[in-house]
Design a protein around this motif. Structure first.
Motif, PDB file in Angstrom:
ATOM      1  N   ALA A 113       0.824  -1.205   0.000  1.00 18.32           N
ATOM      2  CA  ALA A 113       0.000   0.000   0.000  1.00 18.32           C
ATOM      3  C   ALA A 113       0.861   1.259   0.000  1.00 18.32           C
ATOM      4  N   ALA A 114       1.903   1.269   0.841  1.00 25.53           N
ATOM      5  CA  ALA A 114       2.793   2.430   0.890  1.00 25.53           C
ATOM      6  C   ALA A 114       3.523   2.616  -0.432  1.00 25.53           C
ATOM      7  N   ARG A 115       3.925   1.519  -1.042  1.00 23.06           N
ATOM      8  CA  ARG A 115       4.615   1.600  -2.332  1.00 23.06           C
ATOM      9  C   ARG A 115       3.684   2.127  -3.419  1.00 23.06           C
ATOM     10  N   GLY A 116       2.404   1.681  -3.347  1.00 26.92           N
ATOM     11  CA  GLY A 116       1.448   2.150  -4.345  1.00 26.92           C
ATOM     12  C   GLY A 116       1.187   3.642  -4.244  1.00 26.92           C
ATOM     13  N   VAL A 117       1.114   4.146  -2.999  1.00 29.71           N
ATOM     14  CA  VAL A 117       0.881   5.583  -2.810  1.00 29.71           C
ATOM     15  C   VAL A 117       2.109   6.385  -3.188  1.00 29.71           C
ATOM     16  N   TRP A 118       3.272   5.960  -2.671  1.00 27.57           N
ATOM     17  CA  TRP A 118       4.501   6.722  -2.913  1.00 27.57           C
ATOM     18  C   TRP A 118       4.910   6.674  -4.385  1.00 27.57           C
ATOM     19  N   GLY A 119       4.621   5.569  -5.045  1.00 25.69           N
ATOM     20  CA  GLY A 119       5.006   5.443  -6.446  1.00 25.69           C
ATOM     21  C   GLY A 119       4.003   6.040  -7.424  1.00 25.69           C
ATOM     22  N   ASN A 120       2.946   6.646  -6.901  1.00 29.17           N
ATOM     23  CA  ASN A 120       1.937   7.248  -7.771  1.00 29.17           C
ATOM     24  C   ASN A 120       2.544   8.425  -8.535  1.00 29.17           C
ATOM     25  N   HIS A 121       2.249   8.476  -9.830  1.00 33.31           N
ATOM     26  CA  HIS A 121       2.818   9.532 -10.673  1.00 33.31           C
ATOM     27  C   HIS A 121       2.244  10.910 -10.351  1.00 33.31           C
ATOM     28  N   ALA A 122       1.145  10.957  -9.603  1.00 33.55           N
ATOM     29  CA  ALA A 122       0.564  12.254  -9.251  1.00 33.55           C
ATOM     30  C   ALA A 122       1.398  12.987  -8.214  1.00 33.55           C
ATOM     31  N   LEU A 123       2.293  12.273  -7.529  1.00 30.21           N
ATOM     32  CA  LEU A 123       3.136  12.886  -6.506  1.00 30.21           C
ATOM     33  C   LEU A 123       4.466  13.336  -7.090  1.00 30.21           C
ATOM     34  N   ASP A 124       4.849  14.556  -6.743  1.00 30.25           N
ATOM     35  CA  ASP A 124       6.161  15.080  -7.121  1.00 30.25           C
ATOM     36  C   ASP A 124       7.083  14.953  -5.907  1.00 30.25           C
ATOM     37  N   HIS A 125       7.970  13.965  -5.942  1.00 29.04           N
ATOM     38  CA  HIS A 125       8.835  13.687  -4.805  1.00 29.04           C
ATOM     39  C   HIS A 125       9.792  14.847  -4.520  1.00 29.04           C
ATOM     40  N   ALA A 126      10.184  15.550  -5.537  1.00 24.83           N
ATOM     41  CA  ALA A 126      11.094  16.687  -5.328  1.00 24.83           C
ATOM     42  C   ALA A 126      10.419  17.782  -4.507  1.00 24.83           C
ATOM     43  N   THR A 127       9.131  18.002  -4.763  1.00 23.60           N
ATOM     44  CA  THR A 127       8.387  19.012  -3.992  1.00 23.60           C
ATOM     45  C   THR A 127       8.258  18.589  -2.535  1.00 23.60           C
ATOM     46  N   ILE A 128       8.006  17.309  -2.307  1.00 30.39           N
ATOM     47  CA  ILE A 128       7.914  16.814  -0.937  1.00 30.39           C
ATOM     48  C   ILE A 128       9.225  17.008  -0.201  1.00 30.39           C
ATOM     49  N   ALA A 129      10.327  16.649  -0.854  1.00 29.89           N
ATOM     50  CA  ALA A 129      11.641  16.808  -0.234  1.00 29.89           C
ATOM     51  C   ALA A 129      11.969  18.274   0.022  1.00 29.89           C
ATOM     52  N   ARG A 130      11.526  19.139  -0.864  1.00 29.92           N
ATOM     53  CA  ARG A 130      11.827  20.565  -0.722  1.00 29.92           C
ATOM     54  C   ARG A 130      11.114  21.165   0.486  1.00 29.92           C
ATOM     55  N   TYR A 131       9.851  20.821   0.659  1.00 27.56           N
ATOM     56  CA  TYR A 131       9.048  21.452   1.702  1.00 27.56           C
ATOM     57  C   TYR A 131       9.036  20.682   3.028  1.00 27.56           C
ATOM     58  N   LEU A 132       9.701  19.534   3.072  1.00 29.55           N
ATOM     59  CA  LEU A 132       9.679  18.733   4.292  1.00 29.55           C
ATOM     60  C   LEU A 132      10.299  19.482   5.473  1.00 29.55           C
ATOM     61  N   THR A 133      11.339  20.250   5.197  1.00 30.55           N
ATOM     62  CA  THR A 133      11.990  21.029   6.261  1.00 30.55           C
ATOM     63  C   THR A 133      11.907  22.531   5.966  1.00 30.55           C
ATOM     64  N   TYR A 134      10.888  22.929   5.240  1.00 30.88           N
ATOM     65  CA  TYR A 134      10.677  24.341   4.923  1.00 30.88           C
ATOM     66  C   TYR A 134      10.452  25.135   6.216  1.00 30.88           C
ATOM     67  N   ASP A 135      10.870  26.392   6.222  1.00 30.05           N
ATOM     68  CA  ASP A 135      10.811  27.194   7.454  1.00 30.05           C
ATOM     69  C   ASP A 135       9.404  27.272   8.025  1.00 30.05           C
ATOM     70  N   SER A 136       8.424  27.556   7.173  1.00 28.82           N
ATOM     71  CA  SER A 136       7.059  27.683   7.679  1.00 28.82           C
ATOM     72  C   SER A 136       6.504  26.341   8.147  1.00 28.82           C
TER      73      SER A 136
END
Length: 284
Positions: free
Chosen positions: A35-58
């Motif tokens: 299930a986790a692989r199916g969600v994380w591997g979904n093409h609708a998700l932009d992994h770069a955006t997640i990594a960018r905002y994971l430790t964003y200041d706000s």
């Protein structure tokens, strides 16, 4: 007869094997991974955006506010819940009625509605005034929105809600202590306060602490509801960013990962505390 079979027959505490437990556990792990692989591997998700905002200041600011909201609201809720619980078990019928009414009313109000009500309290009172009791002259005056900010309103609403549930948890813990303990304390000449603090409460804590830990974990998640009044929590900040870059799914995943981490740490802490309490009870 073999030695192993003989040992099992003679040893009353011989461990039994349960292969289906291992099989069912592996199946659950496999389903979770898929299930986790199916969600994380979904093409609708932009992994770069997640990594960018994971430790964003706000995002980090919202995470800090979420933890502060949970800690302060829980602390106030525990103290207020203890007082309400004492009212519930009091011999005074007026105090018992007040305590029962508070718990009944607050538990019947959805938390989201309570947050919205407190967050819009300025619609009822636009200002807070301190008057001279004789001349009615205004000594001090504040705008309600300046005093009850969204963050303060979030704490008030969460604490009011938590106090009702903690009152029932504490009341159950106090009621679980045998009545003979109180009678023995009275026979020794201890007053009501000393009896509660030195006899009743230490025994009740073993019952009170485990569900209190669960309530704190729930509190961490309930802080997300204050996003409806822009309470400055993690979800509020994630939604604010998503409103500007239109990356809603990615920001929701960022919030999910942080909630998962914080609640996971709290769960581990609760487990350790419960084991310590259980070990102390066995030794006693």
């Amino acid at each position: 007869m073999s030695t192993a079979v003989t040992a099992q027959l003679t040893d009353p505490v011989a461990k039994q094997r349960h292969p289906w437990r291992i099989v069912s556990g592996l199946l659950v792990i496999a389903v979770v991974i898929l299930a986790a692989r199916g969600v994380w591997g979904n093409h609708a998700l932009d992994h770069a955006t997640i990594a960018r905002y994971l430790t964003y200041d706000s995002i980090m600011s919202g995470l800090k506010n979420t933890i502060v909201l949970a800690l302060i609201s829980m602390a106030i809720g525990v103290v207020a819940g203890f007082l309400i619980a004492l009212m519930r078990v009091s011999h005074n019928p007026v105090l018992r009625a007040i305590g029962f009414a508070y718990v009944a009313v607050v538990r019947s109000i959805p938390l989201l509605l309570l947050i919205l009500f407190v967050g819009n309290i300025s619609l009822f009172w636009s200002g807070l005034d301190i008057l001279n009791p004789v001349t009615k002259e205004v000594w001090f005056s504040w705008d309600t929105n300046d005093v009850i900010t969204p963050f303060i309103a979030s704490i008030i609403a969460l604490a009011l809600n938590e106090a009702a549930y903690m009152a029932e948890i504490i009341r159950s813990g106090l009621s679980a202590v045998d009545a003979g303990q109180r009678e023995a304390a009275n026979a020794l000449g201890l007053g009501p306060t000393h009896t509660m603090l030195r006899v009743i409460l230490p025994q009740a804590l073993r019952i009170i602490i485990p569900p209190t830990g669960s309530q704190f974990i729930t509190m961490i998640k309930m802080t997300s509801l204050v996003s409806v009044i822009a309470g400055g929590d993690l979800l509020t900040e994630a939604q604010n960013i998503a409103a500007t870059n239109l990356r809603t799914l990615e920001l929701l995943v960022v919030a999910f990962l942080w909630y998962l981490l914080v609640t996971g740490i709290a769960t581990i802490g609760q487990t350790i505390l419960e084991r310590r309490l259980a070990r102390g009870q066995r030794k006693g």
